[in-house]
Design an enzyme around this catalytic site. Structure first.
Site, PDB file in Angstrom:
ATOM      1  N   PRO A 109     -42.241 -51.122   9.850  1.00 53.83           N
ATOM      2  CA  PRO A 109     -41.123 -51.566  10.677  1.00 53.83           C
ATOM      3  C   PRO A 109     -39.869 -50.755  10.380  1.00 53.83           C
ATOM      4  O   PRO A 109     -39.625 -50.411   9.220  1.00 53.83           O
ATOM      5  CB  PRO A 109     -40.929 -53.036  10.286  1.00 53.83           C
ATOM      6  CG  PRO A 109     -41.808 -53.312   9.127  1.00 53.83           C
ATOM      7  CD  PRO A 109     -42.728 -52.159   8.930  1.00 53.83           C
ATOM      8  N   GLY A 111     -35.610 -50.204  10.543  1.00 54.31           N
ATOM      9  CA  GLY A 111     -34.424 -51.050  10.440  1.00 54.31           C
ATOM     10  C   GLY A 111     -34.692 -52.275   9.593  1.00 54.31           C
ATOM     11  O   GLY A 111     -34.105 -53.337   9.804  1.00 54.31           O
ATOM     12  N   GLY A 113     -35.098 -52.094   5.962  1.00 56.88           N
ATOM     13  CA  GLY A 113     -34.835 -51.899   4.534  1.00 56.88           C
ATOM     14  C   GLY A 113     -36.007 -51.274   3.811  1.00 56.88           C
ATOM     15  O   GLY A 113     -36.048 -51.258   2.574  1.00 56.88           O
ATOM     16  N   LEU A 114     -36.990 -50.750   4.566  1.00 54.67           N
ATOM     17  CA  LEU A 114     -38.184 -50.173   3.932  1.00 54.67           C
ATOM     18  C   LEU A 114     -38.160 -48.646   3.954  1.00 54.67           C
ATOM     19  O   LEU A 114     -39.200 -48.004   3.773  1.00 54.67           O
ATOM     20  CB  LEU A 114     -39.455 -50.707   4.624  1.00 54.67           C
ATOM     21  CG  LEU A 114     -39.624 -52.235   4.561  1.00 54.67           C
ATOM     22  CD1 LEU A 114     -40.884 -52.665   5.306  1.00 54.67           C
ATOM     23  CD2 LEU A 114     -39.677 -52.737   3.113  1.00 54.67           C
ATOM     24  N   GLY A 115     -36.996 -48.076   4.161  1.00 50.41           N
ATOM     25  CA  GLY A 115     -36.846 -46.624   3.989  1.00 50.41           C
ATOM     26  C   GLY A 115     -37.397 -45.794   5.138  1.00 50.41           C
ATOM     27  O   GLY A 115     -37.730 -44.626   4.940  1.00 50.41           O
ATOM     28  N   SER A 116     -37.444 -46.367   6.357  1.00 49.77           N
ATOM     29  CA  SER A 116     -38.040 -45.599   7.462  1.00 49.77           C
ATOM     30  C   SER A 116     -37.198 -44.369   7.807  1.00 49.77           C
ATOM     31  O   SER A 116     -37.748 -43.318   8.125  1.00 49.77           O
ATOM     32  CB  SER A 116     -38.228 -46.477   8.701  1.00 49.77           C
ATOM     33  OG  SER A 116     -36.990 -47.025   9.100  1.00 49.77           O
ATOM     34  N   SER A 117     -35.855 -44.468   7.729  1.00 49.10           N
ATOM     35  CA  SER A 117     -35.051 -43.304   8.120  1.00 49.10           C
ATOM     36  C   SER A 117     -35.194 -42.180   7.092  1.00 49.10           C
ATOM     37  O   SER A 117     -35.288 -41.009   7.452  1.00 49.10           O
ATOM     38  CB  SER A 117     -33.584 -43.675   8.333  1.00 49.10           C
ATOM     39  OG  SER A 117     -32.983 -44.079   7.128  1.00 49.10           O
ATOM     40  N   ASP A 160     -33.454 -43.615  -1.390  1.00 45.54           N
ATOM     41  CA  ASP A 160     -34.496 -43.770  -0.360  1.00 45.54           C
ATOM     42  C   ASP A 160     -35.269 -42.469  -0.163  1.00 45.54           C
ATOM     43  O   ASP A 160     -36.503 -42.465  -0.154  1.00 45.54           O
ATOM     44  CB  ASP A 160     -33.869 -44.198   0.979  1.00 45.54           C
ATOM     45  CG  ASP A 160     -33.347 -45.627   0.948  1.00 45.54           C
ATOM     46  OD1 ASP A 160     -33.192 -46.187  -0.148  1.00 45.54           O
ATOM     47  OD2 ASP A 160     -33.078 -46.181   2.034  1.00 45.54           O
TER      48      ASP A 160
HETATM   49  C1  MEV Z   1     -30.673 -48.712   0.605  1.00 47.88           C
HETATM   50  O1  MEV Z   1     -32.085 -48.661   0.667  1.00 47.88           O
HETATM   51  C2  MEV Z   1     -30.222 -48.810  -0.821  1.00 47.88           C
HETATM   52  C3  MEV Z   1     -28.711 -48.928  -1.009  1.00 47.88           C
HETATM   53  O2  MEV Z   1     -28.492 -49.040  -2.418  1.00 47.88           O
HETATM   54  C4  MEV Z   1     -27.967 -47.744  -0.450  1.00 47.88           C
HETATM   55  C5  MEV Z   1     -28.234 -46.467  -1.242  1.00 47.88           C
HETATM   56  O3  MEV Z   1     -28.518 -46.544  -2.430  1.00 47.88           O
HETATM   57  O4  MEV Z   1     -28.122 -45.402  -0.636  1.00 47.88           O
HETATM   58  C6  MEV Z   1     -28.156 -50.176  -0.352  1.00 47.88           C
END
Ligand code: MEV
Length: 322
Positions: A109, A111, A113-117, A160
């Site tokens: 998925p 957007g 928080g699993l590092g897709s970008s 990421d």
């Molecule tokens: C994002 O996956 C992790 C954060 O700590 C941002 C970052 O470290 O670049 C929120």
């Protein structure tokens, strides 16, 4: 005598052609086990690569970056964030114009928080190298993906794309980068999606504001998160999952105090703990996105609780042999 049209040398229109070695490339997504946000301020974080990630394959024709899942196809000269990130990668690699286009396919998925970008950026660099006849090193991947991450997320620590580039499980600091960590056995995690998009850039900016408004208190929180990361690292080394779960729960409390959580995240954490998880917390940027739960022997119960409440959820593992 002027040649007739039929005798004149014919100009065949040529499509840009990728180098012969052009091929599809892959980079994995990630979960942050502990330490997000504080990592931006130099604190260590623990993170691992997911089996799922992003594939980028060369496509004949103009150097368009096409993301069917987002309904987007951008040229590097355009203005949307995806185009700017693409341009940032090309500039970092000193590639003027790629000889072909690229198509992006997500296995996880976006957007969330699993590092897709970050996985997209690293996979794109890995596809660009062979398509342009260039041999790119890990350092090129990191540098170019960092340039794209700064477009996507503003003030990024680099965690990421470091995980996307290295794979495996490890400890990351801004100073020392990604250091692989021995985890005696895989760490199994249940991942549940709040259904709300994560807000990495907004939450990173909010933490920066809080740090300006209440510097002493905020630095103490970062130090507390750093101590939790050390505690979790020792717990992983000794296989003490109760201790690891407790560190995750405390990390979630610190993240709530830093205003990067949200009611949906907290509901998923409560449901997971209610179903027997030893620890539950947000992972990544927060403000939405995913929650991870450590629930040995209770994974099915956590999955059932989350799915019963209408959330997408799956089990994954990071660390040794995952
Ligand atoms: C994002 O996956 C992790 C954060 O700590 C941002 C970052 O470290 O670049 C929120």
């Amino acid at each position: 005598m002027t040649p007739r049209a039929a005798d004149a040398p014919q100009k065949t229109p040529t499509q840009p052609r990728a180098a012969a070695g052009a091929r599809a490339a892959f980079a994995p997504g990630k979960v942050i086990l502990l330490g997000e946000h504080a990592v931006v301020y130099g604190v260590p974080a623990l993170a691992g690569a997911l089996a799922a990630g992003v594939r980028v394959k060369p496509a004949p024709g103009a150097p368009t970056l096409c993301v069917p899942a987002w309904g987007l196809a951008v040229d590097p000269a355009e203005a949307p964030p995806l185009a700017r990130a693409y341009r940032a990668i090309l500039e970092a690699l000193a590639i003027e114009r790629p000889p072909c286009g690229f198509e992006v396919e997500f296995e996880l998925p976006t957007g969330a928080g699993l590092g897709s970008s970050a996985a997209l950026s690293v996979a794109l660099v890995r596809a660009l190298g062979p398509a342009c006849g260039r041999s790119l090193e890990r350092a090129d991947e990191l540098r170019a993906a960092m340039a794209a991450e700064s477009v996507f997320h503003g003030r990024a620590s680099g965690i990421d794309h470091a995980v996307a580039a290295h794979g495996g499980f490890g400890r990351f600091t801004r100073k020392d980068g990604f250091q692989p960590l021995p985890a005696p056995r895989p760490i199994r995690l249940v991942v549940g999606h709040t259904g709300r998009a994560r807000d990495t850039q907004g939450r990173v900016m909010r933490v920066a504001e809080i740090e300006r408004e209440r510097p002493d208190e905020t630095r103490l929180r970062f130090a507390a998160i750093g101590a939790l990361v050390e505690r979790a690292e020792r717990a992983i080394g000794s296989g003490d999952l109760d201790e690891l779960g407790a560190a995750m729960n405390e990390n979630q409390r610190e993240l709530e105090a830093l205003e990067v959580s949200c009611p949906e995240i907290e509901a998923l954490c409560r449901e997971a703990r209610g179903a027997g998880a030893l620890g539950a917390k947000l992972t990544g940027g927060g403000g939405g996105g995913c929650v991870i739960a450590l629930a040995p022997d209770r994974e099915e119960a956590v999955l059932a609780a989350w799915r019963g409440a209408g959330h997408e959820a799956f089990v994954t593992a990071v660390g040794a042999g995952a």
